[in-house]
Design a protein around this motif. Structure first.
Motif, short mmCIF file in Angstrom:
data_model
loop_
_atom_site.label_atom_id
_atom_site.label_comp_id
_atom_site.label_asym_id
_atom_site.label_seq_id
_atom_site.Cartn_x
_atom_site.Cartn_y
_atom_site.Cartn_z
N GLU A 100 56.56 67.41 -6.50
CA GLU A 100 57.05 66.02 -6.52
C GLU A 100 58.13 65.81 -5.47
O GLU A 100 58.12 64.80 -4.74
CB GLU A 100 57.60 65.72 -7.92
CG GLU A 100 58.13 64.31 -8.10
CD GLU A 100 58.72 64.09 -9.49
OE1 GLU A 100 59.38 63.04 -9.67
OE2 GLU A 100 58.55 64.96 -10.37
N VAL A 101 59.07 66.75 -5.38
CA VAL A 101 60.15 66.64 -4.38
C VAL A 101 59.58 66.71 -2.97
O VAL A 101 59.96 65.92 -2.08
CB VAL A 101 61.19 67.75 -4.61
CG1 VAL A 101 62.18 67.80 -3.44
CG2 VAL A 101 61.93 67.52 -5.92
N LEU A 158 57.88 51.58 3.07
CA LEU A 158 59.30 51.84 2.81
C LEU A 158 60.18 50.72 3.35
O LEU A 158 61.19 50.35 2.73
CB LEU A 158 59.70 53.18 3.41
CG LEU A 158 59.03 54.41 2.76
CD1 LEU A 158 59.32 55.66 3.57
CD2 LEU A 158 59.51 54.60 1.33
N ASP A 206 66.55 60.66 0.55
CA ASP A 206 66.63 59.29 1.08
C ASP A 206 67.72 59.18 2.14
O ASP A 206 67.53 58.57 3.20
CB ASP A 206 66.95 58.31 -0.06
CG ASP A 206 65.73 57.94 -0.88
OD1 ASP A 206 64.60 58.01 -0.34
OD2 ASP A 206 65.90 57.58 -2.05
N ARG A 237 53.06 54.22 5.94
CA ARG A 237 54.20 54.74 5.18
C ARG A 237 55.48 54.00 5.54
O ARG A 237 56.24 53.56 4.66
CB ARG A 237 54.39 56.23 5.45
CG ARG A 237 53.52 57.14 4.62
CD ARG A 237 53.96 58.58 4.78
NE ARG A 237 53.53 59.17 6.02
CZ ARG A 237 53.94 60.36 6.46
NH1 ARG A 237 54.81 61.06 5.77
NH2 ARG A 237 53.48 60.85 7.59
N GLN A 264 57.40 69.94 -10.37
CA GLN A 264 58.59 69.25 -9.87
C GLN A 264 58.81 69.55 -8.38
O GLN A 264 59.20 68.66 -7.62
CB GLN A 264 59.82 69.68 -10.67
CG GLN A 264 59.86 69.11 -12.08
CD GLN A 264 61.04 69.63 -12.88
OE1 GLN A 264 61.34 70.83 -12.86
NE2 GLN A 264 61.73 68.74 -13.56
N TYR A 298 57.81 63.53 -2.01
CA TYR A 298 58.80 62.48 -1.76
C TYR A 298 59.42 62.65 -0.36
O TYR A 298 59.57 61.68 0.39
CB TYR A 298 59.89 62.54 -2.82
CG TYR A 298 60.80 61.34 -2.86
CD1 TYR A 298 60.45 60.21 -3.59
CD2 TYR A 298 62.01 61.34 -2.18
CE1 TYR A 298 61.28 59.09 -3.63
CE2 TYR A 298 62.85 60.24 -2.21
CZ TYR A 298 62.48 59.12 -2.94
OH TYR A 298 63.31 58.02 -2.97
N ALA A 299 59.75 63.90 -0.02
CA ALA A 299 60.33 64.17 1.30
C ALA A 299 59.33 63.91 2.42
O ALA A 299 59.67 63.32 3.45
CB ALA A 299 60.83 65.61 1.35
N GLU A 355 56.91 61.85 2.50
CA GLU A 355 56.78 60.41 2.67
C GLU A 355 57.86 59.86 3.59
O GLU A 355 57.67 58.84 4.26
CB GLU A 355 56.87 59.73 1.29
CG GLU A 355 56.63 58.24 1.27
CD GLU A 355 55.15 57.87 1.26
OE1 GLU A 355 54.85 56.68 1.15
OE2 GLU A 355 54.30 58.77 1.38
N ARG A 356 59.00 60.57 3.65
CA ARG A 356 60.15 60.11 4.44
C ARG A 356 60.39 60.98 5.67
O ARG A 356 61.48 60.99 6.21
CB ARG A 356 61.38 60.07 3.53
CG ARG A 356 61.29 58.93 2.52
CD ARG A 356 62.04 59.20 1.24
NE ARG A 356 61.87 58.06 0.33
CZ ARG A 356 60.78 57.86 -0.43
NH1 ARG A 356 59.77 58.73 -0.40
NH2 ARG A 356 60.70 56.80 -1.22
N LYS A 380 66.05 63.53 -4.73
CA LYS A 380 65.35 62.41 -4.09
C LYS A 380 66.34 61.48 -3.38
O LYS A 380 66.09 61.03 -2.25
CB LYS A 380 64.54 61.64 -5.13
CG LYS A 380 63.28 62.36 -5.58
CD LYS A 380 62.50 61.52 -6.57
CE LYS A 380 61.19 62.19 -6.96
NZ LYS A 380 60.41 61.38 -7.92
N GLN A 381 67.45 61.19 -4.04
CA GLN A 381 68.45 60.35 -3.38
C GLN A 381 69.01 61.05 -2.14
O GLN A 381 69.25 60.42 -1.10
CB GLN A 381 69.60 60.02 -4.35
CG GLN A 381 70.63 59.08 -3.74
CD GLN A 381 71.91 59.00 -4.54
OE1 GLN A 381 72.39 60.01 -5.05
NE2 GLN A 381 72.47 57.80 -4.67
#
Length: 736
Positions: free
Chosen positions: A230-231, A58, A162, A54, A227, A234-235, A237-238, A158-159
């Motif tokens: 999805e959020v 990134l 990030d 991962r 949704q 995404y989180a 993953e980070r 998502k931003q």
């Protein structure tokens, strides 16, 4: 080519250039080495452990954006190293031809990669070789986004995630339900989507204003469960955990509008159209309330893989419960002493359900009312002392003090700032926050797991405005959460923040650039009189000020001798920076005199008594430190003129904002004395406005003046906050 890039960077950043690293949060140990390292899309990322994939992916995406792709790139290696202690700790070594990130876990490697990306973005011509050893102070580093009052898109979230990851904040607290809107799809209860997710209109301006004004436009929406997934993906993953908040038992207007049987009165109810605390809450005596909430959580819990579920638990008025037959029956049947104990019962019951699902419960610190639930984690927002008390009871605690870590507060006292909730939380105030003072009991320390910043969205109607409130205060918060105790240096942080302005601009973030504004400090000097000192954090600045039509260069505090306005600007190399500073002064006989208060001001309005006689009238935003606030108490002030004076008029200013529980005094009394012991009342012609009480009388001579303002006491029935203590907000006492 390389030299050109470095020259361009120097022009962009001036003294903040590559000679010093600009990592935020500041790393624990930084050692400069010889040479420079170039990284770009040609870099090879080597790793043996599959869990590092991962971070590699990134990092590769970040490398693709490098402007030095025409140059050879150093190799990057991820190494699993058990000697690096701590799951989020990492060692980063940057040499001219090789970069090594070593950690005992994939999370540590990820944070090492974030530091590397920051070095790339702030040193685009090549990274100065270095060795870094780094680890966080707190395991929990959180940030809350409220989407109930104003909803933000998945792309915005998502931003936001990030940036949390970029600045090593590891928890996203998603406030999904409240009085003004229900924002998560619950398939079993379609009216939550059809009714609770929408309000008929939204208040315009600040809620303190009366009468309220509305835009007449239906507002709302919700996130589908897809949704939400999805959020969360995404989180994840980070390496950002996501905590959902489903408010209960208070802040329930939207849910009650959809399902009125969940309230004590049966309604009808409406999704709230303005901001505040409302008496209608989930009925704690109705078993169907618990069935509803358990069914809701049965859909919410599978969506969120993290360990925590947040149930709110804050600001729950007991008005309805105290008058509800079902709630009274519940209290009698469960042997509960009062409605506060009923709230504890409510939270305990929900905690038992959450625990049975393999999750842990978090609540705001009101969950301690009536007795703390067995395993709950407390999010302390009403004061760190509440968190310490909970920690001493061996409960995990997250500190989140409203006066410091609420980023919906103003970050400048300029009246040109957009409308915000309240308060004044400037960048340095956030940075200077110390979560665990030296006098904290040692037995509490293991239970203080972290800190969190919160941004409520009542006044944040656009993504740009939300970002303006988050940044740069979020960067200061990140450093407080990460850096070891006693290692902070605001001047050094401020230097690094200057470099990150360009980083945030490149990332498309609308940050606030107000921390360098001129700040005025008013003080009384016995030998020089009333003084105004001007300052800012800009280097090499020139300050010019104008008063009574005369403009001068500022070099030392300005002596104020008569009523009027002072304006000031600052320039660097002929360029004007930021907004014009403006301050009005009203001179009178009490300026700088000693003021003794019988009752001390409280809360966010615990100003020194000297502000009552400093010639400065507090602003209508009451966030400038000029207001003394008395919660339920009268104000009794004695002014000592030092010698007998002739006085003929007294003018007292106050606030009358019922929607903020601020009430004008019910009675104003003035007394004079020559000895400070025996006071005589004075009467005369009275003139009153919404903000002032002026009393003129036949001139009298006296050394002492006593001013007594009667507090409203308890907010009366039918008014906002009924039953709570009223605030008496007092500012300048002008004596002529």
């Amino acid at each position: 080519m390389r030299n050109i890039v470095v020259v361009v960077f120097l022009l962009m950043f001036g003294k903040y250039a590559v000679a010093q690293n600009a990592i935020i949060p500041k790393v624990n140990q930084y050692t400069a080495l010889q040479g420079t390292c170039v990284l770009n899309s040609r870099a090879v990322i080597d790793y043996q452990d599959a869990s590092f994939q991962r971070s590699a992916r990134l990092l590769k995406q970040a490398l693709e954006k490098s402007s030095t792709a025409s140059l050879p790139s150093a190799k990057i290696t991820f190494v699993k190293d058990a000697t690096v202690k701590g799951g989020e700790a990492y060692h980063l070594t940057v040499k001219p031809h090789e970069v090594v990130i070593a950690a005992s876990s994939d999370t540590g490697v990820f944070y090492g990669a974030q530091t590397l990306i920051q070095l790339m973005m702030t040193q685009p011509g090549g990274i100065k070789a270095c060795e870094i050893k780094d680890a966080p102070r707190f395991a929990y580093r959180g940030s809350m986004v409220d989407v109930s009052r104003h909803m933000f898109s998945v792309a915005f979230l998502k931003q936001y995630i990030d940036l949390l990851a970029f600045y090593k904040i590891n928890t996203f607290h998603w406030h999904l339900t409240d009085d003004q809107g229900w924002r998560i799809e619950i398939k079993r209860y379609p009216q939550l989507q059809n009714v609770a997710a929408y309000r008929d209109q939204t208040i315009i301006g600040h809620k303190k204003e009366s009468p309220h004004r509305f835009d007449g436009k239906r507002y709302g929406g919700y996130y589908t469960q897809e949704q939400v997934k999805e959020v969360i993906a995404y989180a994840t993953e980070r390496y950002v955990a996501v905590i959902p908040e489903i408010e209960m038992p208070g802040h329930a207007s939207a849910a009650l509008a959809a399902y009125p049987y969940l309230g004590c009165t049966g309604g009808p109810y409406k999704t709230a159209q303005f901001w505040g605390i409302f008496d209608d809450v989930f009925c704690a005596g109705n078993d169907s309330t618990f069935t509803f909430l358990e069914n809701v959580l049965d859909e919410v819990i599978p969506l969120f893989p993290g360990q925590y579920i947040h149930i709110g638990g804050d600001e729950c008025p007991k008005v309805r419960w105290n008058n509800c037959p079902k709630c009274k029956q519940r209290m009698q049947r469960e042997h509960l002493a009062d409605a506060h104990a009923l709230q504890s019962y409510f939270v305990r019951r929900m905690e038992k359900f959450v625990n049975a699902k393999g999750k842990r419960l978090i609540g705001w610190d009101e969950i301690v009312e009536g007795g703390l639930t067995p395993n709950a984690t407390v999010m302390a927002w009403n004061g760190d002392h509440i968190g310490i008390e909970a920690a001493l009871q061996k409960h995990d605690v997250i500190l989140s003090p409203e006066s410091i870590l609420y980023f919906d507060y103003y970050q400048s006292t300029s009246l040109q700032e957009p409308v915000a909730a309240a308060g004044y939380t400037y960048l340095k105030k956030v940075y200077d926050y110390e979560p665990i003072p030296a006098n904290t009991p040692a037995e509490a320390l293991p239970y203080i797991i972290g800190i969190q910043a919160n941004t409520w969205s009542e006044y944040l109607s656009t993504p740009a405005h939300a970002q303006y409130m988050y940044y740069p205060r979020m960067l200061a918060f990140a450093e407080v959460a990460w850096q070891p105790v006693n290692s902070k240096d605001y001047n050094d942080f401020h230097r690094r923040w200057q470099a990150h302005k360009q980083v945030l601009t490149k990332l498309g973030v609308h940050y606030a650039d107000v921390d360098d504004e001129l700040i005025g400090k008013v003080q009384y000097n016995p030998s020089k009189g009333l003084q105004l000192a001007l300052s800012s954090s800009l280097d090499n600045k020139t300050i010019q000020y104008t008063t009574h039509g005369i403009t001068k260069k500022y070099s030392s505090p300005i002596t104020i001798t008569k009523s009027g306005e002072v304006t000031a600007t600052q320039t660097v190399n002929g360029k004007t920076f930021h907004r014009t500073y403006t301050q009005q002064f009203t001179m009178h006989k009490a300026i700088g005199k000693k003021v003794t208060l019988k009752n001390a001001p409280k809360g966010n309005y615990a100003a020194d008594a000297s502000v009552l006689v400093n010639g400065v009238r507090g602003s209508h935003r009451y966030n400038d430190g000029q207001w003394c606030g008395f919660s339920g108490d009268n104000m009794e002030a004695v002014i000592d003129f030092e010698k007998s004076q002739s006085i003929r008029q007294v003018k007292t200013s106050f606030l009358d904002y019922h929607w903020q529980r601020m009430w004008r005094p019910t009675e104003v009394q003035y007394f004079v004395s020559d000895d400070g012991q025996n006071f005589t009342p004075i009467t005369g012609k009275v003139e009153e406005t919404n903000l002032y009480h002026t009393q003129s009388f036949t001139p009298v001579k006296a050394r002492y003046l006593k001013v007594i303002l009667q507090n409203k006491g308890i907010v009366p029935p039918g008014e906002y906050g009924a039953g709570a203590k009223a605030w008496l907000m007092v500012d300048e006492i002008e004596v002529n």
